[in-house]
Structure formats: C-alpha cells, structure tokens
Design an enzyme around this catalytic site. Structure first.
Site, PDB file in Angstrom:
ATOM      1  N   CYS A   1      71.513   0.082  37.653  1.00 53.10           N
ATOM      2  CA  CYS A   1      71.219  -0.099  36.231  1.00 53.10           C
ATOM      3  C   CYS A   1      72.180  -1.046  35.517  1.00 53.10           C
ATOM      4  O   CYS A   1      71.759  -1.767  34.609  1.00 53.10           O
ATOM      5  CB  CYS A   1      71.178   1.249  35.529  1.00 53.10           C
ATOM      6  SG  CYS A   1      72.462   2.409  35.994  1.00 53.10           S
TER       7      CYS A   1
ATOM      8  N   GLU B   1      62.092   2.813  11.177  1.00 51.25           N
ATOM      9  CA  GLU B   1      61.610   3.581  10.030  1.00 51.25           C
ATOM     10  C   GLU B   1      60.160   4.026  10.204  1.00 51.25           C
ATOM     11  O   GLU B   1      59.705   4.980   9.559  1.00 51.25           O
ATOM     12  CB  GLU B   1      61.760   2.783   8.738  1.00 51.25           C
ATOM     13  CG  GLU B   1      60.835   1.591   8.620  1.00 51.25           C
ATOM     14  CD  GLU B   1      60.993   0.852   7.283  1.00 51.25           C
ATOM     15  OE1 GLU B   1      60.741   1.484   6.240  1.00 51.25           O
ATOM     16  OE2 GLU B   1      61.381  -0.331   7.300  1.00 51.25           O
TER      17      GLU B   1
ATOM     18  N   GLU C   1      60.865  -3.741  35.961  1.00 49.46           N
ATOM     19  CA  GLU C   1      62.032  -4.400  35.373  1.00 49.46           C
ATOM     20  C   GLU C   1      62.328  -5.718  36.065  1.00 49.46           C
ATOM     21  O   GLU C   1      62.612  -6.733  35.408  1.00 49.46           O
ATOM     22  CB  GLU C   1      63.233  -3.463  35.424  1.00 49.46           C
ATOM     23  CG  GLU C   1      63.108  -2.321  34.436  1.00 49.46           C
ATOM     24  CD  GLU C   1      64.186  -1.272  34.551  1.00 49.46           C
ATOM     25  OE1 GLU C   1      64.407  -0.533  33.577  1.00 49.46           O
ATOM     26  OE2 GLU C   1      64.824  -1.170  35.624  1.00 49.46           O
TER      27      GLU C   1
ATOM     28  N   GLY D   1      55.166   0.009  41.308  1.00 46.85           N
ATOM     29  CA  GLY D   1      54.730   0.148  39.926  1.00 46.85           C
ATOM     30  C   GLY D   1      55.629   1.021  39.093  1.00 46.85           C
ATOM     31  O   GLY D   1      55.228   1.483  38.023  1.00 46.85           O
TER      32      GLY D   1
ATOM     33  N   LYS E   1      71.521  -4.708  36.718  1.00 48.05           N
ATOM     34  CA  LYS E   1      70.144  -5.006  36.312  1.00 48.05           C
ATOM     35  C   LYS E   1      70.064  -5.264  34.813  1.00 48.05           C
ATOM     36  O   LYS E   1      69.374  -6.183  34.371  1.00 48.05           O
ATOM     37  CB  LYS E   1      69.235  -3.846  36.721  1.00 48.05           C
ATOM     38  CG  LYS E   1      67.775  -4.070  36.419  1.00 48.05           C
ATOM     39  CD  LYS E   1      66.952  -2.915  36.971  1.00 48.05           C
ATOM     40  CE  LYS E   1      67.393  -1.604  36.371  1.00 48.05           C
ATOM     41  NZ  LYS E   1      66.673  -0.443  36.942  1.00 48.05           N
TER      42      LYS E   1
ATOM     43  N   HIS F   1      65.367   1.020   5.668  1.00 51.21           N
ATOM     44  CA  HIS F   1      64.518  -0.159   5.472  1.00 51.21           C
ATOM     45  C   HIS F   1      65.356  -1.416   5.233  1.00 51.21           C
ATOM     46  O   HIS F   1      66.394  -1.350   4.558  1.00 51.21           O
ATOM     47  CB  HIS F   1      63.603   0.087   4.259  1.00 51.21           C
ATOM     48  CG  HIS F   1      62.673  -1.032   3.969  1.00 51.21           C
ATOM     49  ND1 HIS F   1      61.544  -1.269   4.718  1.00 51.21           N
ATOM     50  CD2 HIS F   1      62.717  -2.003   3.013  1.00 51.21           C
ATOM     51  CE1 HIS F   1      60.920  -2.323   4.227  1.00 51.21           C
ATOM     52  NE2 HIS F   1      61.605  -2.788   3.198  1.00 51.21           N
TER      53      HIS F   1
ATOM     54  N   TYR G   1      59.913   1.945  37.614  1.00 52.53           N
ATOM     55  CA  TYR G   1      60.963   1.303  36.834  1.00 52.53           C
ATOM     56  C   TYR G   1      61.414  -0.012  37.470  1.00 52.53           C
ATOM     57  O   TYR G   1      61.454  -1.058  36.829  1.00 52.53           O
ATOM     58  CB  TYR G   1      62.219   2.187  36.789  1.00 52.53           C
ATOM     59  CG  TYR G   1      62.166   3.468  36.025  1.00 52.53           C
ATOM     60  CD1 TYR G   1      62.759   3.568  34.773  1.00 52.53           C
ATOM     61  CD2 TYR G   1      61.580   4.605  36.561  1.00 52.53           C
ATOM     62  CE1 TYR G   1      62.774   4.762  34.076  1.00 52.53           C
ATOM     63  CE2 TYR G   1      61.580   5.804  35.871  1.00 52.53           C
ATOM     64  CZ  TYR G   1      62.174   5.873  34.627  1.00 52.53           C
ATOM     65  OH  TYR G   1      62.189   7.051  33.950  1.00 52.53           O
ATOM     66  N   ILE G   2      61.826   0.083  38.732  1.00 51.34           N
ATOM     67  CA  ILE G   2      62.494  -1.039  39.388  1.00 51.34           C
ATOM     68  C   ILE G   2      61.562  -2.231  39.510  1.00 51.34           C
ATOM     69  O   ILE G   2      61.931  -3.372  39.204  1.00 51.34           O
ATOM     70  CB  ILE G   2      63.043  -0.612  40.756  1.00 51.34           C
ATOM     71  CG1 ILE G   2      64.098   0.489  40.574  1.00 51.34           C
ATOM     72  CG2 ILE G   2      63.637  -1.799  41.500  1.00 51.34           C
ATOM     73  CD1 ILE G   2      64.576   1.112  41.875  1.00 51.34           C
TER      74      ILE G   2
ATOM     75  N   CYS H   1      74.246   2.907  40.437  1.00 50.72           N
ATOM     76  CA  CYS H   1      74.119   2.441  39.054  1.00 50.72           C
ATOM     77  C   CYS H   1      75.061   1.285  38.751  1.00 50.72           C
ATOM     78  O   CYS H   1      74.656   0.259  38.222  1.00 50.72           O
ATOM     79  CB  CYS H   1      74.374   3.586  38.090  1.00 50.72           C
ATOM     80  SG  CYS H   1      74.251   3.100  36.361  1.00 50.72           S
TER      81      CYS H   1
END
Length: 455
Positions: free
Chosen positions: A48, A442, A183, A177, A51, A437, A179-180, A43
C-alpha cells in the site's frame, strides 16, 4: 520449570508482527522477531505505501491538464519512470530503517533470518540455530497468488515485480478485479500506458456496493482502460512486442506486459506448521479464535496469514490486541466489522458498512440516499467526471448501515464517516450536523431525498 530463550518470538516483520513485538516488549516481555526479507512487510515494502506513491504520480497528469482552466500555462510535461522508482525506493528504505529503529529502541531483538517452527515452543533459523519461546506469534502475511494452470504463466509479473520494472510498459494486460488489479490499472493508465483489464466476473470489485462498481468502471473506461469481463486467460506466449495472451473466449490480446492480480494467499508454506499440529484452512490460512489463538497453546497468528480481513490496519490492531491480551493482562477482542476501506483508483473509492444489496438482505426495510455531481474543481477544469455519494439507513431505526463515496478524497471522507457509524449515528444525526461549505463532504449531511429503485 522450563526456561525459554524468549517470552515471545515473532515470525514475520510486517505491520502486525512489529506492532505485537513492540507492545509486548513495552509490557516487559523478552521479545525477538525474525524477518527473512525486509522489515515493514507487504504494506511498507511492496504494497500500500509504494502503491500510494505511484497513485500520486499518476494523478499529476490531471493536475497539469486542469491547471489551464484556472489560468495557468503549463509547458508540455514529460514523465520519467526510473526517477519515480528511484524516489520510491529511497522512501521505502527510509521507512524500513524506521521500523528497525522502533524495534531496537523498544528492546526487541531483530534477526534478519528466515525462521520456521520446530515444535510447539521452538523455532529454527536459516543458519540452524534453535530458539525456544514461551509464546510464538506467526505474522508472515500473504503473497501474490499465481495460477499455474495458465500455460506460460511465468511470462507474467505480479504486483511484487510491478514496483521494480526498469521501464514503464507501453501496454499492459492486468488479470483480476480486486483492489490490486483496479489500482494498478488506474496507475498505469494515468502514467500513459495502454491498459486492458480482464476479469472472470460480470463486475469488478466483488463485495463493494454496485453503484461504486458501476461508476468506477465507467470512469476508468473514460480514462482509457479497456475492460474484458466474463473471460479468463487461457495461455501466455511470447509475441512480437512482448506477450500474446490467449483468452478462453478465443480472442487474443497483445501487450508488452501481463500482470496477474488474482488474489493473495497466506504465507504458510514451509513454515514447519506440521511439527506443531496447528490447524489450517483450505487456503493454507492459520485458523485462530477471537484472541488470535491457534488450537495449539502458546502459538498465535495475526494478519493476512489468518485470512480474516486482509488489510494493514487490521493486522496492526490484531497484533496490538494480542500483546495486550497475553502480556498486558487486558484481554482484547478485535471486532472485524465496520472496517473502512479504500480503493485508490482515480477517481478513488471510500466505503464503510454494508452495500445496498447486503443491507436489503439483512435488514429488509432500508432507506437509500444518493447523489451524483461534478466537484467544483472539475467545472473550471472542463472535466466531466462525477462524484457519487450514497448513504444506506435502516428503515426502522434510521441507523446508518453503509456509506459509499466515489470521487476525490473519498478515503479521507469515509474515515470520518466510519467514526460516526461506529458510534451508532442515524440519518437524523447526519441531517442535524452543520454542513462545511463549500466542500464535497457536505453532501453527506445535506442528502434529503430518498432514492427508490426502479421497478
């Protein structure tokens, strides 16, 4: 009574191993930890954290373009890849130093060495030193999977090498296909590369809600990413400008770089597990119970090496629970459900709970609420990209089963939704919450109309 050199020896200095070592030492245990590369693990060093820094860099293109719609005159920007990589490397070095400092300040002995098991209660370092320990924790993480059946696979890079490319590739083909792959496709496209992504399935991001999968694919296509679905790489060979990729469909793709992001496998090869009798799975993962215990007394494993849920916060929670259970006298089980996750594409995904398809299979009657809208910022910027938000509720009880968001700050929004869902919040609880808001978030407390799938 047998005397041991340490109460706990941790193999692997990633997030899970470091947390376990620190907490165990805090309980008074004598602890050592060995790491053969750099403390911080996947990580921090090549996952992560770096990245996410590259993700931030890739999004500045949007900021420069959008600024004009708000009255700013911005000179034509230029991008310097080596400068980004240098800044990233400095930050990673700073974080690694903090990891080392945290260990030593908590009384943990750190060893910059490869360590392998040498029986059920001992390890051997790369210099031959043999160390005994009452408890051994394996936290060696995972590594990129390489498909060696692909001819010329050595011409491709993995996510490890992507962080250290000397120049930004003008074009890149990314296989995968998950996460990696997604991204990095978003990162390289945002920084100006021509990006193609090939995946063997019909849709990317298997396991996520279908609306998220469809909408993020469409969004990245509009940002210039070419998707090649239901196809695979057959072979790689050197081409005129870099690498020529031959596909199973018979077509070819020319690109400067090819990146394989087809999954990760547990780092168990060569660990000496055969000397202990630790049971392993077919992917090489270490099998553990709910307390991270292997079948061999005194040997434990946490994090990606167990191939349960391969996320950094999960490894940290497992490491902490292990130390609490073994050294703190507080048996703690880690429950691997309602784990929020994010995909840091642009736009990004935040998701927690069940996808719609799974919710229908497991709960039968469900209510689905969703909306798509242009965020306020996009209106003046002239950007047509839309946010999607979706709530899935149990039809009988109203309890929220899934929350899925695609759009700016999706991860930040879903983290808060995960707390409510963990506490058993219902759709009525969301409805009774006052809206903040103006904000995108919201929408989660103002969704009223049920969405019905077309027959």
């Amino acid at each position: 009574m047998t005397a041991f050199d340490y109460d706990l020896f941790v193999i692997g200095g990633g997030s899970g191993g470091v947390r376990a070592a620190r907490v165990a030492a805090g309980y008074g245990a004598k602890v050592a930890i060995a790491e053969e590369y750099r403390f911080g693990g996947t990580c921090v060093i090549r996952g992560c954290v770096p990245k996410k820094l590259l993700v931030y860099a890739s999004r500045f293109r949007d900021d420069f373009e959008d600024a004009r719609g708000f009255g700013w005159t911005v000179p034509e920007p230029t991008f310097d890849w080596p400068a980004l990589i240098e800044a990233k490397d400095k930050e990673i070095a700073r974080l690694e130093a903090l990891y080392r400092q945290a260990l030593t300040s908590n009384g943990v002995t750190t060893l910059a060495s490869r360590a392998v098991l040498d029986g059920p209660d001992s390890v051997r370092l790369s210099d031959g030193t043999r160390i005994t320990a009452r408890n051994i924790l394996i936290a060696t993480g995972g590594s990129p999977q390489i498909d060696r059946t692909i001819g010329g696979h050595t011409l491709a890079i993995s996510s490890n090498e992507a962080f250290h490319l000397p120049v930004l590739p003008k074009s890149i083909l990314i296989a995968g296909g998950g996460y990696i792959a997604m991204e990095f496709a978003s990162i390289f496209a945002g920084l100006g590369s021509k990006v193609s992504l090939i995946y063997r399935g019909e849709k990317v991001l298997r396991g996520f809600d279908d609306d998220l999968r469809d909408d993020v694919t469409l969004a990245l296509e509009k940002r210039g990413v070419e998707f090649i679905l239901s196809d695979r790489i057959a072979a790689l060979e050197r081409g005129d400008t870099g690498v020529r990729t031959r596909l199973h469909s018979g077509s070819t793709v020319e690109s400067v770089q090819v990146m394989l992001a087809i999954g990760r496998i547990p780092n168990t090869n060569g660990l000496g597990l055969e000397t202990t009798g630790v049971e392993m799975g077919e992917r090489g993962q270490i099998k553990v119970d709910e307390f991270s215990r292997t079948n061999v007394p005194g040997i434990f494993a946490v994090g990606d090496v167990t191939d349960r849920v391969n996320l950094t916060p999960v490894a940290i929670r497992e490491g902490h629970a292990f130390a609490d259970s073994v050294f703190g006298g507080k048996p703690v089980r880690v429950h691997h459900y309602l784990i929020p996750s994010a995909v840091f594409t642009t736009p990004e995904i935040g998701s927690v709970g069940l996808p719609e398809v799974t919710a229908r299979e497991t709960h039968g009657s469900i209510d689905v609420y969703k909306t798509r809208f242009r965020p306020m910022r996009n209106v003046l910027a002239g950007r047509h990209e839309r946010t999607m938000m979706k709530l899935i509720a149990d039809g009988a009880t109203g309890r929220i089963l899934g929350c899925h968001v695609l759009g700016p700050d999706a991860a930040e929004i879903v983290q808060m939704a995960a707390i409510a869902m963990r506490m058993g919040a219902t759709k009525a609880d969301f409805d009774a919450t006052m809206a903040l808001h103006p904000s995108a978030a919201e929408e989660l407390v103002t969704l009223r109309d049920k969405w019905t799938a077309p027959v």
